[in-house]
Design a protein around this motif. Structure first.
Motif, short mmCIF file in Angstrom:
data_model
loop_
_atom_site.label_atom_id
_atom_site.label_comp_id
_atom_site.label_asym_id
_atom_site.label_seq_id
_atom_site.Cartn_x
_atom_site.Cartn_y
_atom_site.Cartn_z
N CYS A 121 0.81 -1.21 0.00
CA CYS A 121 0.00 0.00 0.00
C CYS A 121 0.84 1.27 0.00
CB CYS A 121 -0.94 0.00 1.21
SG CYS A 121 -2.26 -1.23 1.08
N VAL A 122 2.08 1.18 0.49
CA VAL A 122 3.01 2.29 0.33
C VAL A 122 3.49 2.22 -1.11
CG1 VAL A 122 5.20 3.32 1.04
CG2 VAL A 122 3.69 2.30 2.75
N HIS A 171 -0.49 -5.70 7.78
CA HIS A 171 -0.82 -4.30 8.04
C HIS A 171 0.01 -3.75 9.19
CE1 HIS A 171 -4.48 -3.51 5.55
NE2 HIS A 171 -4.38 -4.82 5.42
N ARG A 216 0.86 0.04 11.45
CA ARG A 216 0.75 1.46 11.82
C ARG A 216 2.06 1.81 12.51
NH1 ARG A 216 -4.75 3.09 11.49
NH2 ARG A 216 -6.14 1.29 11.48
N SER A 243 -2.30 2.65 -4.51
CA SER A 243 -1.20 1.68 -4.54
C SER A 243 -1.15 0.88 -5.82
CB SER A 243 -1.30 0.74 -3.35
OG SER A 243 -2.50 -0.01 -3.40
N ARG A 298 0.26 7.48 1.41
CA ARG A 298 0.64 6.60 2.50
C ARG A 298 2.16 6.65 2.62
NH1 ARG A 298 -3.03 3.22 -0.35
NH2 ARG A 298 -4.99 2.81 0.78
N GLY A 328 5.89 6.08 4.19
CA GLY A 328 6.47 4.97 4.94
C GLY A 328 7.72 4.47 4.25
N ARG A 369 9.22 -2.55 8.66
CA ARG A 369 8.18 -1.91 7.85
C ARG A 369 7.54 -0.83 8.70
NH1 ARG A 369 6.39 -7.94 6.22
NH2 ARG A 369 7.49 -8.21 8.20
N ARG A 381 4.83 2.41 8.52
CA ARG A 381 3.87 3.31 7.89
C ARG A 381 3.84 4.56 8.76
NH1 ARG A 381 -0.07 7.18 7.03
NH2 ARG A 381 -1.81 6.42 5.75
N SER A 440 1.04 10.57 8.06
CA SER A 440 0.99 11.51 6.95
C SER A 440 0.66 12.91 7.46
CB SER A 440 -0.07 11.08 5.94
OG SER A 440 -1.36 11.16 6.51
N ASP A 487 -2.94 3.19 8.35
CA ASP A 487 -2.18 1.95 8.24
C ASP A 487 -1.82 1.70 6.78
OD1 ASP A 487 -4.77 1.31 7.33
OD2 ASP A 487 -4.41 -0.79 7.75
N ALA A 488 -1.03 0.66 6.53
CA ALA A 488 -0.66 0.24 5.18
C ALA A 488 -0.29 -1.23 5.22
CB ALA A 488 0.50 1.06 4.63
#
Length: 369
Positions: free
Chosen positions: A26-27, A64, A66, A190, A291, A293, A321, A323, A326, A342-343
């Motif tokens: 998603c990033v 996922h 955060r 994404s 997103r 990250g 990882r 995220r 923003s 989240d991502a």
């Protein structure tokens, strides 16, 4: 020994610089070839030489996060978002001299995104995107001439990114229209094929021989995207995130490459890399939805060179990882409600590249006497 060392360092150039960046989920770190990395042979490439390369990339993102905190309950309760991504970069480069080169890179992608929340939170459905990505052209320069007795070299490059990829790709979303009817909407950021903005990148790459078989390498790039937003709707609940942002992108890579003396053309590498999307751009405004990250990975790989053809396989494995929050997360937060989107990220990425060097043909001189 000198010939063996030269062969090893040329091989290392071929093996280590087929590509730069990878999407991780998603990033939206899109497939991106840094200017100069498809050249392969670096300053050992002679004037008039061509290099044609193809780089394939695959990943599946589903975990996922955060910040750096994973949310395993998303998988347990079946609410996770899953992205499958297949990308192919076709790159052609040409050496004007042994130190100056230019290239053009054309990316293609096929993406799938399985989601529950994007379809009324009642049924899981899949959206798709496929086609041409954002084309890049550029040039680079190796800092040191071959005549100087050095164990390595370093190149710097500049490039331009064109908004050739569709940044308004659409598909059917279910249970979201009037009366719960399906509706055609833009797919998630994404899996959009492009970002909708003209950009430019700076990059570098270098290698240094430790001995006749072992080499240290490094490379990196930063993509500047001055455009603020691209006008594509997100259909997100927050007004500040209603339009997609056009974010910058970066990558940094380094490690060691070992050339196997007993098997000519075979080599192994082990390194680390970080790539990501910054919270705000270095140039221009940074409104809209993104997103931000980054991913820190350990990167093992292997390559084999047969004459002018080189195959390379690398599998970056995610270690960290993150995220990050923003600008819209920060702006829309209150003391009672600290927002942090989240991502979904992948565990690993599979990359396979083929590079074909086409040396300049030297005219034959025939003795007619």
């Amino acid at each position: 020994m000198k010939k063996l060392f030269l062969s090893g360092i040329i091989g290392a150039y071929l093996f280590l610089f087929p590509e730069f960046g990878y999407a991780q989920g998603c990033v939206a770190i899109r497939q991106f070839s840094g200017v100069g990395n498809a050249v392969g042979q670096g300053n050992f490439q002679n004037q008039g030489d061509w290099n044609i390369s193809a780089n394939y990339r695959y990943f599946k993102s589903f975990r996922h996060f955060r910040g750096t905190h994973e949310e395993p309950e998303r998988i347990e309760n079946g609410t996770q978002v899953i992205n499958w991504s297949h990308g192919m970069d076709l790159t052609v480069s040409y050496s004007f001299t042994s130190r100056i080169y230019a290239l053009a890179s054309i990316p293609f992608a096929y993406n799938e995104r399985s989601s529950l929340y994007e379809h009324g939170r009642t049924e899981r459905h899949t959206t798709y995107s496929s086609g041409l990505g954002d084309i890049r052209i550029g040039a680079g320069y190796w800092l040191f001439p071959e005549s100087e007795k050095r164990k390595g070299n370093m190149a710097v490059g500049l490039g331009i990114k064109f908004p050739s990829g569709n940044f308004r790709a659409e598909d059917t979303f279910y249970n979201v229209g009037v009366g719960g009817q399906p509706e055609i909407r833009p797919v998630d950021q994404s899996i959009q094929l492009g970002d909708g903005g003209f950009g430019f990148n700076v990059d570098f790459q270098g290698i240094w021989g430790i001995n006749s078989s072992l080499f240290a390498y490094y490379s990196g790039f930063y993509l500047f995207n001055p455009k603020n937003t691209n006008g594509t709707r997100t259909f997100r609940s927050r007004e500040s995130e209603s339009i997609m942002s056009v974010p910058d992108q970066y990558s940094l890579r380094g490690g060691a490459f070992y050339s196997v003396k007993q098997v000519h053309g075979l080599g192994f590498l082990l390194g680390g890399r970080i790539e990501g999307i910054p919270v705000s751009d270095l140039l221009g405004e940074s409104d809209g939805f993104r997103r931000p990250g980054y991913v820190i990975s350990v990167e093992p790989g292997a390559s084999y060179m047969l004459k002018n053809l080189t195959g390379t396989l690398t599998v970056p494995l995610a270690l960290v990882r993150n995220r990050t929050r923003s600008l819209t997360d920060i702006a829309d937060s209150t003391p009672e409600n600290k927002r942090h989107g989240d991502a979904a990220f992948a565990d690993y990425v599979i990359n396979f590249s083929l590079a074909w060097r086409i040396p300049k043909k030297v005219p034959q001189v025939f003795n007619t006497l």
